[in-house]
Design a protein around this motif. Sequence first.
Motif, short mmCIF file in Angstrom:
data_model
loop_
_atom_site.label_atom_id
_atom_site.label_comp_id
_atom_site.label_asym_id
_atom_site.label_seq_id
_atom_site.Cartn_x
_atom_site.Cartn_y
_atom_site.Cartn_z
N ALA A 44 0.86 -1.19 0.00
CA ALA A 44 0.00 0.00 0.00
C ALA A 44 0.89 1.23 0.00
O ALA A 44 2.06 1.17 0.38
N MET A 45 0.34 2.36 -0.41
CA MET A 45 1.08 3.62 -0.45
C MET A 45 2.40 3.47 -1.19
O MET A 45 3.43 4.05 -0.83
N ASP A 46 2.38 2.66 -2.25
CA ASP A 46 3.53 2.45 -3.13
C ASP A 46 4.73 1.82 -2.42
O ASP A 46 5.88 2.05 -2.81
N SER A 71 -7.74 1.42 4.25
CA SER A 71 -8.69 2.52 4.44
C SER A 71 -7.96 3.87 4.45
O SER A 71 -8.41 4.83 3.81
N LEU A 72 -6.83 3.93 5.14
CA LEU A 72 -6.05 5.15 5.17
C LEU A 72 -5.52 5.51 3.79
O LEU A 72 -5.50 6.69 3.40
N GLU A 73 -5.09 4.51 3.04
CA GLU A 73 -4.59 4.76 1.69
C GLU A 73 -5.65 5.45 0.84
O GLU A 73 -5.37 6.43 0.14
N SER A 74 -6.87 4.97 0.91
CA SER A 74 -7.96 5.56 0.13
C SER A 74 -8.31 6.96 0.62
O SER A 74 -8.61 7.86 -0.17
N ASP A 101 -8.77 10.92 10.77
CA ASP A 101 -7.39 10.66 10.37
C ASP A 101 -6.81 11.82 9.58
O ASP A 101 -5.67 12.26 9.84
N CYS A 102 -7.55 12.31 8.61
CA CYS A 102 -7.09 13.43 7.80
C CYS A 102 -6.87 14.67 8.67
O CYS A 102 -5.87 15.38 8.53
N LYS A 182 2.94 7.67 5.94
CA LYS A 182 3.42 6.37 6.40
C LYS A 182 3.66 6.38 7.91
O LYS A 182 3.40 5.40 8.60
N GLY A 183 4.16 7.49 8.41
CA GLY A 183 4.35 7.59 9.84
C GLY A 183 3.04 7.55 10.60
O GLY A 183 2.94 6.91 11.65
N TYR A 184 2.03 8.23 10.05
CA TYR A 184 0.71 8.20 10.69
C TYR A 184 0.14 6.79 10.65
O TYR A 184 -0.44 6.31 11.63
N THR A 185 0.34 6.13 9.51
CA THR A 185 -0.18 4.77 9.36
C THR A 185 0.49 3.82 10.34
O THR A 185 -0.17 2.99 10.98
#
Length: 351
Positions: A44-46, A71-74, A101-102, A182-185
């Motif tokens: 995810a996220m490349d 879900s975060l990726e979307s 999240d945003c 990515k850090g948030y994820t």
Amino acid sequence: MHCKKLTPLLLAVLIFIMSTSCSAGANNDASTDSNEKYQKQVYAMDTVMILTAYGEKADESLEEAEEAILSLESDLDPEAEGGSVYALNQNAGTAVAVSEDCFNIMSTSMTVFRETNGALDPGLYPVIKAWGFISGDYRVPSQTELDDLLAQMDTASIQLDEESMTITLPAGMEVSFGAAAKGYTAQKVLDIMAEAGVESAIVSLGGNVQTLGDTKPDGSQWTVAVIDPNDTGSYVGLLYVGQTAVVTSGGYQRYFEEDGVTYIHILNPETGCPVDNDLLSLTVVTDDGTRADALSTALFVLGSQEALAYADSHEDVELVIITKDNQVIVTAGLADCFSESGEGYTYEYLG
């Protein structure tokens, strides 16, 4: 922070192997469920994301973590219709209701934006696109094009309303969270695991490494490699850490070449051009994954002296800096946690 990052795939695999090798036989030799290791890989996220958790709650928590990542990726992808960031960019100039999240990642990004005088700027998205770092169609924009895009940025005027959970971008602006997503994820994934009862886990999200628990189930500390930017198949040293986040930024991770010139993906918000300073890479070690990710970019933009000054004034932030003259600088809080392993480098430990 408790003290007791080539290609994304190679980096993730190297860090994973080093972080878990001491307990690789846990599944075969474990006498209790608390030592049993479960692992999941997610793309995810490349990037390749490797999630590892221990204990009887681990397997179930990994499934929930994967759902959260997708879900975060979307939600955070500025090109994904239906996501919060896409909605923000399409409706700049008006208040937009976004996901929690945003809102949270924007809040942290704005804090680091202010703390570093704009060295981290979520409003750089149109400039990043102009260089081709989103599409992969790399090009060198003209200075006129860059100046026009920079003129549309007014990041300091972004408004956040926590009560209504809305964000208002100035008209004409677009944002992205590539420097913090990515850090948030990673932070959210480990929060999910902790809530499920997992006490020991490590995640590697394309070079963002974060741990849960001060030790692995066998009582040993987590081991995280700091990649050698001159030889990404190797590393300049190892960090032995407890529960913390370790995030590295560097020009060697993503770049293109044109007419003999190398253009890295980390851009200076003042000029819109790739950063060109004294750094090869910069690693941040601090408790919060989102902040660590955002700071790794911001402090890389600032260069070694300003980065060290920032760390000196923030006792919860430690750094490993690698300069273009092959010097490795380790801040005081990591001096007893760092083991040298690189060739051709000089090492300096700050007191």
